[in-house]
Motif scaffolding. Structure first.
Motif, short mmCIF file in Angstrom:
data_model
loop_
_atom_site.label_atom_id
_atom_site.label_comp_id
_atom_site.label_asym_id
_atom_site.label_seq_id
_atom_site.Cartn_x
_atom_site.Cartn_y
_atom_site.Cartn_z
N ASN A 91 14.42 -27.58 -19.39
CA ASN A 91 13.06 -27.12 -19.07
C ASN A 91 12.24 -26.78 -20.31
N ALA A 92 12.89 -26.71 -21.46
CA ALA A 92 12.15 -26.34 -22.68
C ALA A 92 11.06 -27.35 -22.97
N ASP A 93 9.95 -26.85 -23.48
CA ASP A 93 8.83 -27.72 -23.83
C ASP A 93 9.17 -28.61 -25.02
N VAL A 94 9.92 -28.06 -25.96
CA VAL A 94 10.25 -28.75 -27.20
C VAL A 94 11.75 -28.68 -27.42
N ARG A 95 12.34 -29.81 -27.80
CA ARG A 95 13.78 -29.87 -28.10
C ARG A 95 13.93 -30.28 -29.56
N VAL A 121 11.01 -26.12 -39.99
CA VAL A 121 9.99 -27.13 -40.29
C VAL A 121 9.99 -28.21 -39.20
N GLU A 122 11.17 -28.64 -38.79
CA GLU A 122 11.26 -29.64 -37.71
C GLU A 122 10.69 -29.07 -36.41
N ALA A 123 11.00 -27.81 -36.13
CA ALA A 123 10.47 -27.17 -34.92
C ALA A 123 8.94 -27.12 -34.96
N LEU A 124 8.38 -26.78 -36.11
CA LEU A 124 6.93 -26.73 -36.25
C LEU A 124 6.31 -28.10 -36.01
N GLN A 125 6.95 -29.15 -36.54
CA GLN A 125 6.43 -30.50 -36.33
C GLN A 125 6.49 -30.89 -34.85
#
Length: 194
Positions: free
Chosen positions: A142-146, A171-175
């Motif tokens: 359900n997470a918006d970003v993986r 940094v990857e999460a921010l992208q």
């Protein structure tokens, strides 16, 4: 999932974004007046902890400009998703083997769902993490970003996810967040300059 680096990466994200940082487990410990989640489980119960966790997430969901590291089990309650979806949710997808190695290195005493006597902490951690991943897999989806640490390690030319730094992951999460925001046409915000 527990041991994925949520707290460390969350603090970096909060600092970069200029947001406040909260760890939901720490807030539950403070609210209950106990020094650890393990002790809350032992003295009260997992259900008591989960109720307290839901209350903390409800309170946090009314706030803005914050990064919250939740416990790995927060996803199992649908009501928590209602709270978490008031913001953007990020899953740090770490291979179970790497999680088990991390947890075996530091011990399981602070992780009540994994703390069981065993001659081999790695095998015990891997076995329990496998069960939890199976039980929680749909909820984590359900997470918006993986953020896949395996994919990130491959992109950076690493053989093992343990070679990634928390900054690499942040940094990857921010992208990924920027891509999500762009794709969903949200209003301009702190990701415009990434």
């Amino acid at each position: 999932m527990m041991g994925s680096g949520k707290s460390t990466v969350g603090k970096i994200l909060a600092e970069v974004l200029g947001y406040s940082y909260f760890d939901s487990d720490s807030l539950v410990e403070q609210a209950v007046g106990m020094p650890s989640v393990a002790q809350i489980f032992k003295v009260h119960s997992e259900a008591f902890f989960r109720d307290s966790e839901s209350s903390v997430l409800r309170d946090l969901s009314s706030m803005h400009r914050l990064v919250v590291a939740t416990g790995g089990g927060a996803v199992i309650r649908p009501v928590n998703w209602r709270y978490m979806k008031k913001g953007l949710s990020i899953m740090l997808d770490v291979p179970l083997d790497a999680l088990a190695k991390r947890i075996a290195q530091v011990g399981t005493a602070s992780r009540p769902l994994l703390d069981q006597p065993s001659a081999d902490p790695y095998t015990a951690a891997f076995t329990k993490l496998s069960v939890l991943a199976e039980q929680r897999g749909d909820a984590y989806a359900n997470a918006d970003v993986r953020v896949s640490l395996e994919e990130l390690a491959a992109k950076k030319g690493h053989d093992d996810v343990s070679q990634l730094t928390p900054t690499d992951i942040a940094v990857e999460a921010l992208q990924k967040i920027k891509n999500f925001v762009t794709e969903h046409s949200m209003a301009s915000g702190p990701f415009d300059d990434l």
